[in-house]
Design a protein around this motif. Sequence first.
Motif: not given
Length: 212
Positions: A53-57, A70-77, A92-97
């Motif tokens: 739920v919500g912003p996820t680490l 998670l990002a695709a679902r609209g989470h801040v991840a 490369e997948r479009g996720g923040a890391a």
Amino acid sequence: MTAQPASFSSVFSQALRGTPCLVVGLGDNVRLPVARWTDDAGPDDELLLAQCVGPTLDIGCGPGRLTAALAARGHVALGIDVVPEAVGQTRERGGAALHRDVFDALPGEGRWRTALLADGNIGIGGDPVALLRRVRQLLDPRGRVVVEVAAPGVPDSTCWAALECEGVRSRPFRWSVVGVDGIDRLAGVVGLGRTAVRRTEERWCAVLEECA
């Protein structure tokens, strides 16, 4: 032939690029399930994703299938990992890391709503209590830890392990296995309580939150 020593990061990077890799030291040698990690999130991953739920680490994000989902679902991840190759594949997948250890200073400390420990990452560092204490520092007081755990009947254990790929072996690292039978005790030590257990046919996860 004796395997040549190498860093954990270099051996895990080889595995992420497709080289078959074994985990040595966890009982029988186990093949690292990299193909699943480098694929997109699948139906079994819903077990974990639905509890966030919500912003996820995403701690120990590997190549980022869950961070991206998670990002695709609209989470801040945000995914973090100690292996640069993993961080690069997540991006490369479009996720923040970020290339960070969970015990490093991290963005948003005390404000994350969910900390995700998937794929056995409760074992990071071989000290689940220290890890959960650190994770609790990262969470908002309303936050939760979503932890993938081993099946009932699997005892908690800690050992030295190593990765081995194509004639090279990583330096040993400490790793723990935590089962669903043991997670309540560990959570209680750090002031967390289990609020739910979810399962599919082969996977289990526990949701931990602040004790009332």
